[in-house]
Design an enzyme around this catalytic site. Sequence first.
Site, PDB file in Angstrom:
ATOM      1  N   ARG A  52       0.830  -1.204   0.000  1.00 30.49           N
ATOM      2  CA  ARG A  52       0.000   0.000   0.000  1.00 30.49           C
ATOM      3  C   ARG A  52       0.863   1.253   0.000  1.00 30.49           C
ATOM      4  O   ARG A  52       0.477   2.277  -0.552  1.00 30.49           O
ATOM      5  CB  ARG A  52      -0.936  -0.006   1.212  1.00 30.49           C
ATOM      6  CG  ARG A  52      -2.110  -0.965   1.077  1.00 30.49           C
ATOM      7  CD  ARG A  52      -3.146  -0.743   2.161  1.00 30.49           C
ATOM      8  NE  ARG A  52      -2.665  -1.143   3.474  1.00 30.49           N
ATOM      9  CZ  ARG A  52      -3.341  -0.957   4.600  1.00 30.49           C
ATOM     10  NH1 ARG A  52      -4.507  -0.331   4.571  1.00 30.49           N
ATOM     11  NH2 ARG A  52      -2.848  -1.359   5.745  1.00 30.49           N
ATOM     12  N   LEU A  77      -5.697  -4.462  -0.851  1.00 28.37           N
ATOM     13  CA  LEU A  77      -6.695  -5.526  -0.824  1.00 28.37           C
ATOM     14  C   LEU A  77      -8.121  -4.985  -0.818  1.00 28.37           C
ATOM     15  O   LEU A  77      -9.053  -5.666  -1.253  1.00 28.37           O
ATOM     16  CB  LEU A  77      -6.481  -6.415   0.410  1.00 28.37           C
ATOM     17  CG  LEU A  77      -5.239  -7.305   0.409  1.00 28.37           C
ATOM     18  CD1 LEU A  77      -5.071  -7.970   1.767  1.00 28.37           C
ATOM     19  CD2 LEU A  77      -5.320  -8.358  -0.686  1.00 28.37           C
ATOM     20  N   VAL A  96       0.895 -13.106   0.583  1.00 28.88           N
ATOM     21  CA  VAL A  96       1.379 -13.017   1.952  1.00 28.88           C
ATOM     22  C   VAL A  96       0.618 -11.949   2.734  1.00 28.88           C
ATOM     23  O   VAL A  96       0.454 -12.040   3.946  1.00 28.88           O
ATOM     24  CB  VAL A  96       2.896 -12.708   1.968  1.00 28.88           C
ATOM     25  CG1 VAL A  96       3.440 -12.718   3.391  1.00 28.88           C
ATOM     26  CG2 VAL A  96       3.658 -13.709   1.107  1.00 28.88           C
ATOM     27  N   ALA A  97       0.142 -10.923   2.042  1.00 27.98           N
ATOM     28  CA  ALA A  97      -0.536  -9.802   2.708  1.00 27.98           C
ATOM     29  C   ALA A  97      -1.779 -10.286   3.439  1.00 27.98           C
ATOM     30  O   ALA A  97      -2.444 -11.239   3.017  1.00 27.98           O
ATOM     31  CB  ALA A  97      -0.924  -8.738   1.679  1.00 27.98           C
ATOM     32  N   TYR A 185      -8.477 -12.819  14.946  1.00 20.32           N
ATOM     33  CA  TYR A 185      -7.446 -13.219  13.989  1.00 20.32           C
ATOM     34  C   TYR A 185      -7.649 -14.672  13.550  1.00 20.32           C
ATOM     35  O   TYR A 185      -7.494 -15.000  12.366  1.00 20.32           O
ATOM     36  CB  TYR A 185      -6.064 -13.046  14.613  1.00 20.32           C
ATOM     37  CG  TYR A 185      -4.930 -13.417  13.684  1.00 20.32           C
ATOM     38  CD1 TYR A 185      -4.532 -12.555  12.670  1.00 20.32           C
ATOM     39  CD2 TYR A 185      -4.258 -14.635  13.813  1.00 20.32           C
ATOM     40  CE1 TYR A 185      -3.504 -12.892  11.807  1.00 20.32           C
ATOM     41  CE2 TYR A 185      -3.228 -14.976  12.961  1.00 20.32           C
ATOM     42  CZ  TYR A 185      -2.854 -14.097  11.961  1.00 20.32           C
ATOM     43  OH  TYR A 185      -1.830 -14.446  11.104  1.00 20.32           O
ATOM     44  N   LYS A 189      -8.178 -15.667   9.536  1.00 18.82           N
ATOM     45  CA  LYS A 189      -7.322 -16.564   8.763  1.00 18.82           C
ATOM     46  C   LYS A 189      -8.065 -17.819   8.330  1.00 18.82           C
ATOM     47  O   LYS A 189      -7.900 -18.296   7.201  1.00 18.82           O
ATOM     48  CB  LYS A 189      -6.086 -16.938   9.588  1.00 18.82           C
ATOM     49  CG  LYS A 189      -5.186 -15.779   9.929  1.00 18.82           C
ATOM     50  CD  LYS A 189      -4.689 -15.028   8.707  1.00 18.82           C
ATOM     51  CE  LYS A 189      -3.733 -15.822   7.859  1.00 18.82           C
ATOM     52  NZ  LYS A 189      -3.148 -15.026   6.753  1.00 18.82           N
ATOM     53  N   VAL A 215       6.648 -17.608  13.202  1.00 16.98           N
ATOM     54  CA  VAL A 215       7.872 -17.447  12.419  1.00 16.98           C
ATOM     55  C   VAL A 215       8.791 -16.477  13.154  1.00 16.98           C
ATOM     56  O   VAL A 215       8.364 -15.413  13.607  1.00 16.98           O
ATOM     57  CB  VAL A 215       7.560 -16.928  11.004  1.00 16.98           C
ATOM     58  CG1 VAL A 215       8.843 -16.723  10.212  1.00 16.98           C
ATOM     59  CG2 VAL A 215       6.622 -17.901  10.292  1.00 16.98           C
ATOM     60  N   SER A 227       5.800 -11.342  15.592  1.00 15.07           N
ATOM     61  CA  SER A 227       6.002 -12.757  15.926  1.00 15.07           C
ATOM     62  C   SER A 227       7.248 -12.947  16.781  1.00 15.07           C
ATOM     63  O   SER A 227       7.261 -13.769  17.707  1.00 15.07           O
ATOM     64  CB  SER A 227       6.082 -13.609  14.657  1.00 15.07           C
ATOM     65  OG  SER A 227       7.123 -13.154  13.811  1.00 15.07           O
TER      66      SER A 227
END
Length: 363
Positions: A52, A77, A96-97, A185, A189, A215, A227
């Site tokens: 973006r 998106l 991935v976004a 979340y 997902k 990750v 993360s």
Amino acid sequence: MIKRREGMASRGQAASAPPASTVCVTGATGYIGSWLVRSLLHRGYIVHATARDTGKASQILSRFGRSDRLKIFRADLREEGSFDEAVEGCAGVFHVAAFMELGTSVAENIEDHVRSKILEPAVRGTINLLRSCSRSSTVKRVIFTSSVSTITAKNDDGAWAPMVDESSFVSVDRVWKEKPNGWVYVLMKRLTEEKAFEFAKEKGMDLVSIISPTVAGPFLTPSVPISNQVILSPLTGDPELYPILVAVQSRLGSIALAHIEDICDAHIFLLETAAARGRYICAAGSCTIPQLSYFFSLQHPSFASDQIQMSEDIEGFTCSACSVICSRKITDLGFEFKYSVKDILKETLSSCAESRFLSDFKT
């Protein structure tokens, strides 16, 4: 930055022809996205990176020294057709976004707010990208970055399963009912992946999903990835991130981990391997929160003992309850992990220490 280790085992051989020259990566300014762009450039791909904020993307990605093979596109998106230009000419697309506007405090009716303001836009954003891929005359495969939040080690009765694999779906109805920590979340997902596969099937699109665990490791982003901060929360005592770690363990019995280099190499492996189908868990291994705390206490004895000990108090949890989080599907296909759990934790500590992130938490 931590250098790639020498002398490691090579990856499994891809089953397909040599990789196509041009691919697209969405979310290129994020932790996984930025590292994936670098990995692809190092392998000789031409990369269309989307973000973006193209200025921020250029600042992060231009350091890779492959400007002749890197093109940055503005894409959002939330905007229909926004990815049309970026995916045209690409044989593969790495999605991935993720839609990350997760605030819910303003809603009087929390469930209606989550549905209308978070889940529906998140699903719509993923479908917007897939429509662009469908309209393209070149895209052959889409790799969708999913999350370990979509799976669980508990059955409907709350009992631990001996093994967790790609079929171990989180129950959407149960998440709506119980609303555990991080529930928005989890739903986002779970539903975006489900709708992505439905759309791909309807359009005859080749879509493969990689289920990323937590990750961690070195990073290219200006700030420490969330993360990494979550992994270090037993050490830092972060009051917002530590409960996320507890919630993950309560759902899976342990914390599944992958090194950033391994997770990006797995993305590329699944693009290049013709036999890849469906969903793939990609976790090098896992550890419990007490094990994390013990490791951190050995590495950083200068940190407050009360912060380390907080992780021992997990009501109802025992190590004997741990389920095996199985990555056999991807390893049977030929993928090999380079980094162990111990490697991941060491490099996470090292990279965060280099960024001076940990200095704020020393006693």
